[in-house]
Write a protein that holds these residues in place. Structure first.
Motif, PDB file in Angstrom:
ATOM      1  N   PRO A 187       0.809  -1.228   0.000  1.00 36.42           N
ATOM      2  CA  PRO A 187       0.000   0.000   0.000  1.00 36.42           C
ATOM      3  C   PRO A 187       0.840   1.275   0.000  1.00 36.42           C
ATOM      4  CG  PRO A 187      -0.835  -1.568   1.609  1.00 36.42           C
ATOM      5  CD  PRO A 187       0.493  -2.086   1.151  1.00 36.42           C
ATOM      6  N   PHE A 188       1.949   1.277   0.724  1.00 40.74           N
ATOM      7  CA  PHE A 188       2.774   2.479   0.793  1.00 40.74           C
ATOM      8  C   PHE A 188       3.536   2.715  -0.512  1.00 40.74           C
ATOM      9  CE2 PHE A 188       1.987   1.767   5.274  1.00 40.74           C
ATOM     10  CZ  PHE A 188       1.786   3.062   5.734  1.00 40.74           C
ATOM     11  N   VAL A 189       3.903   1.640  -1.217  1.00 39.37           N
ATOM     12  CA  VAL A 189       4.525   1.797  -2.536  1.00 39.37           C
ATOM     13  C   VAL A 189       3.542   2.472  -3.485  1.00 39.37           C
ATOM     14  CG1 VAL A 189       5.422   0.555  -4.544  1.00 39.37           C
ATOM     15  CG2 VAL A 189       6.103  -0.149  -2.239  1.00 39.37           C
ATOM     16  N   LEU A 190       2.268   2.048  -3.441  1.00 44.35           N
ATOM     17  CA  LEU A 190       1.238   2.668  -4.284  1.00 44.35           C
ATOM     18  C   LEU A 190       0.959   4.110  -3.863  1.00 44.35           C
ATOM     19  CD1 LEU A 190      -1.425  -0.166  -4.753  1.00 44.35           C
ATOM     20  CD2 LEU A 190       0.477   0.441  -6.238  1.00 44.35           C
ATOM     21  N   TYR A 191       1.017   4.377  -2.579  1.00 41.77           N
ATOM     22  CA  TYR A 191       0.673   5.706  -2.056  1.00 41.77           C
ATOM     23  C   TYR A 191       1.658   6.781  -2.517  1.00 41.77           C
ATOM     24  CZ  TYR A 191      -0.718   9.371   1.210  1.00 41.77           C
ATOM     25  OH  TYR A 191      -1.137  10.559   1.758  1.00 41.77           O
ATOM     26  N   ILE A 192       2.870   6.375  -2.860  1.00 44.99           N
ATOM     27  CA  ILE A 192       3.869   7.340  -3.339  1.00 44.99           C
ATOM     28  C   ILE A 192       3.326   8.136  -4.519  1.00 44.99           C
ATOM     29  CG2 ILE A 192       6.140   7.572  -4.450  1.00 44.99           C
ATOM     30  CD1 ILE A 192       7.026   5.123  -2.800  1.00 44.99           C
ATOM     31  N   ASN A 193       2.585   7.474  -5.400  1.00 44.41           N
ATOM     32  CA  ASN A 193       1.979   8.146  -6.557  1.00 44.41           C
ATOM     33  C   ASN A 193       0.468   8.284  -6.413  1.00 44.41           C
ATOM     34  OD1 ASN A 193       4.484   8.340  -8.046  1.00 44.41           O
ATOM     35  ND2 ASN A 193       4.305   6.124  -8.401  1.00 44.41           N
ATOM     36  N   ASN A 194      -0.004   8.258  -5.164  1.00 47.74           N
ATOM     37  CA  ASN A 194      -1.454   8.272  -4.919  1.00 47.74           C
ATOM     38  C   ASN A 194      -1.781   9.213  -3.760  1.00 47.74           C
ATOM     39  OD1 ASN A 194      -4.134   7.472  -5.266  1.00 47.74           O
ATOM     40  ND2 ASN A 194      -3.920   5.659  -3.975  1.00 47.74           N
ATOM     41  N   ARG A 195      -1.132  10.381  -3.751  1.00 43.79           N
ATOM     42  CA  ARG A 195      -1.237  11.295  -2.609  1.00 43.79           C
ATOM     43  C   ARG A 195      -2.621  11.920  -2.448  1.00 43.79           C
ATOM     44  NH1 ARG A 195       3.835  12.734  -0.607  1.00 43.79           N
ATOM     45  NH2 ARG A 195       5.183  10.917  -0.887  1.00 43.79           N
ATOM     46  N   GLN A 196      -3.462  11.823  -3.465  1.00 41.58           N
ATOM     47  CA  GLN A 196      -4.809  12.401  -3.356  1.00 41.58           C
ATOM     48  C   GLN A 196      -5.768  11.485  -2.588  1.00 41.58           C
ATOM     49  OE1 GLN A 196      -6.401  14.471  -6.870  1.00 41.58           O
ATOM     50  NE2 GLN A 196      -4.447  14.142  -7.892  1.00 41.58           N
ATOM     51  N   HIS A 197      -5.277  10.332  -2.199  1.00 42.04           N
ATOM     52  CA  HIS A 197      -6.087   9.395  -1.400  1.00 42.04           C
ATOM     53  C   HIS A 197      -6.042   9.875   0.062  1.00 42.04           C
ATOM     54  CE1 HIS A 197      -8.124   6.014   0.061  1.00 42.04           C
ATOM     55  NE2 HIS A 197      -7.533   5.045  -0.611  1.00 42.04           N
ATOM     56  N   LEU A 198      -6.919  10.814   0.397  1.00 39.62           N
ATOM     57  CA  LEU A 198      -6.911  11.419   1.727  1.00 39.62           C
ATOM     58  C   LEU A 198      -7.250  10.423   2.832  1.00 39.62           C
ATOM     59  CD1 LEU A 198      -8.665  14.856   1.023  1.00 39.62           C
ATOM     60  CD2 LEU A 198      -6.228  14.309   0.992  1.00 39.62           C
ATOM     61  N   TYR A 199      -7.923   9.348   2.475  1.00 40.85           N
ATOM     62  CA  TYR A 199      -8.334   8.364   3.469  1.00 40.85           C
ATOM     63  C   TYR A 199      -7.290   7.269   3.685  1.00 40.85           C
ATOM     64  CZ  TYR A 199     -13.077  10.235   3.055  1.00 40.85           C
ATOM     65  OH  TYR A 199     -14.171  11.044   3.077  1.00 40.85           O
ATOM     66  N   PHE A 200      -6.248   7.251   2.877  1.00 43.63           N
ATOM     67  CA  PHE A 200      -5.298   6.139   2.887  1.00 43.63           C
ATOM     68  C   PHE A 200      -4.794   5.803   4.291  1.00 43.63           C
ATOM     69  CE2 PHE A 200      -0.856   4.848   3.147  1.00 43.63           C
ATOM     70  CZ  PHE A 200      -0.899   3.625   2.498  1.00 43.63           C
ATOM     71  N   LEU A 201      -4.256   6.787   4.984  1.00 51.26           N
ATOM     72  CA  LEU A 201      -3.655   6.539   6.288  1.00 51.26           C
ATOM     73  C   LEU A 201      -4.690   6.031   7.287  1.00 51.26           C
ATOM     74  CD1 LEU A 201      -0.991   6.631   7.790  1.00 51.26           C
ATOM     75  CD2 LEU A 201      -1.474   8.999   8.440  1.00 51.26           C
ATOM     76  N   SER A 202      -5.892   6.607   7.261  1.00 58.69           N
ATOM     77  CA  SER A 202      -6.961   6.178   8.172  1.00 58.69           C
ATOM     78  C   SER A 202      -7.367   4.737   7.897  1.00 58.69           C
ATOM     79  CB  SER A 202      -8.172   7.096   8.032  1.00 58.69           C
ATOM     80  OG  SER A 202      -7.874   8.420   8.421  1.00 58.69           O
TER      81      SER A 202
END
Length: 429
Positions: free
Chosen positions: A372-387
């Motif tokens: 998930p964190f590898v994907l999040y590098i190019n997915n910063r608009q996912h405001l809910y990711f961390l939650s």
């Protein structure tokens, strides 16, 4: 359903049938399988406490079927096969369990495997479908609302089942009466998720002051009933999810946005004080002792995790004895008898994976943590990711994967979320 419990079983059958019709009618053009699965995840605890579940794995199996149905219509990303590797890493544990059962004939292998592997299987299949699916942030909000609606039903049922908390709370242990007669741990988990859902509905994309007020009221009632279960894990998880969302909003906001986040934080603090104060009054101060890890007389308890420390210790010992293949999927419950003098199911999915699957379990966990964190590098608009990630991580540490929520919420971390709607973005609308 409180008056006529048989309706719950009808309800449980109607949901997937109607969901299947919706998906087929629309050919899953707008990822209807996600919406149907979200509703199933939200309603699972309600079905369980009302006796509607056909079996404990009913909702997980439904989610798996809908994810496969979605892939028939929209295929899946080749790179999502990393989760195929995760599922393959579970196979050695199954083989070891088969050998173990040949020695120990008292164990029901099928039941043990289904109980322990349905959660990871649901997570793996859902992740296949969600991996890099393009979606709008407003659509994620829609998914959360659909998941939240049956949680309102759950809270209403709790009020009908137990209208007066004062009459049933006599100690600081988890309370089945205030949890609708069902497991407080699972009820607390879904109510903690509900806290986050209605808080996010209140602060993001509010359509009117009326909707802000309605979501605020629901947030207060869900939080109150969550505290009343006396099961701390779900409530703490909900609070941490909210904190993560506020942090992300503050971090990515301009100066005007940061000021608004500050106001939200202040109002949340005041609301939390009011909820806590009222709950404390209703429980005659016992809720404060519960969260301070004290008994009804105010004495410090010997353990802080309700006996989970002993289970974690036993899992660690089993891993050291079988570091490569583990003791076998589902065998930990049986083998822990030597250390704990009783059969106890693990509440911690991480230590269970390590003890029952050994080195293969560790590699599987690494996939779940890193991808998930590898994907999040190019997915910063996912405001809910961390939650979402925090919900999965904290939930599997105190409630394992008994319900479908942690598996489904984890898979939502993998969506490719965009705030605006570029020409080629796939939307749920």
């Amino acid at each position: 359903m409180f008056a006529m419990p048989f309706l719950s079983k009808i309800y449980a059958l109607v949901i997937p049938l109607v969901g299947f019709y919706i998906v087929v009618r629309n050919k899953n053009r707008n990822h209807e399988v996600i919406l149907v699965s979200a509703y199933l995840v939200g309603v699972e605890v309600f079905l369980r406490m009302t006796g509607g579940n056909l079996n404990n794995e009913f909702v997980k199996m439904c989610v798996i079927i809908f994810m496969f149905l979605g892939m028939l219509y929209r295929n899946f990303a080749v790179s999502s096969l990393i989760y195929g590797l995760f599922l393959l890493l579970l196979i050695p544990g199954i083989l070891v369990a088969t050998d173990t059962v040949e020695i120990n004939f008292d164990t029901d292998l099928k039941k043990a495997l289904v109980f322990n592997l349905s959660g990871p299987l649901c997570l793996g299949i859902a992740s296949f479908y969600m991996y890099k699916r393009k979606i709008l942030l407003t659509d994620v909000q829609k998914i959360l609302m659909i998941m939240g609606l049956p949680i309102i039903s759950t809270v209403m049922y709790l009020f009908i089942f137990n209208p007066s908390i004062k009459d049933v709370v006599t100690g600081t242990q988890s309370n089945f009466e205030t949890s609708g007669g069902f497991g407080p741990n699972q009820v607390s988990t879904i109510l903690g998720l509900g806290m986050f859902i209605f808080f996010s509905q209140m602060v993001l994309f509010p359509k009117s002051k009326k909707m802000i007020f309605i979501n605020g009221i629901i947030f207060v009632f869900v939080s109150y009933r969550g505290l009343a279960t006396f099961s701390r894990g779900g409530v703490i998880t909900g609070v941490v999810m909210i904190v993560c969302l506020i942090f992300i909003l503050y971090y990515f906001s301009n100066s005007a946005g940061k000021a608004k986040v500050g106001i939200v934080l202040g109002l949340l603090f005041l609301a939390s004080l009011a909820i806590w104060g009222y709950t404390s009054m209703q429980t005659r101060g016992l809720i404060e002792k519960r969260y301070a890890n004290k008994d009804a007389r105010g004495r410090e308890k010997g353990d802080r995790l309700g006996g989970r420390e002993a289970i974690i210790g036993a899992d660690y010992k089993l891993f050291l004895e079988n570091p490569i293949t583990g003791v076998g999927a589902g065998m930990g419950k049986e083998l822990r008898k030597d250390a704990l003098a009783q059969e106890v199911a693990s509440h911690n999915e991480i230590t269970r994976m390590i003890s029952e699957h050994g080195l293969f379990g560790i590699f599987g966990l690494l996939i779940l943590f890193v991808t998930p964190f590898v994907l999040y590098i190019n997915n910063r608009q996912h405001l809910y990711f961390l939650s979402f990630f925090v919900f999965w991580l904290l939930t599997i540490n105190h409630a394992a994967m008994r319900i479908a929520a942690p598996a489904f919420i984890y898979s939502l971390c993998l969506l490719s979320v965009q705030i605006k709607n570029p020409q080629k973005t796939e939307s749920l609308h």
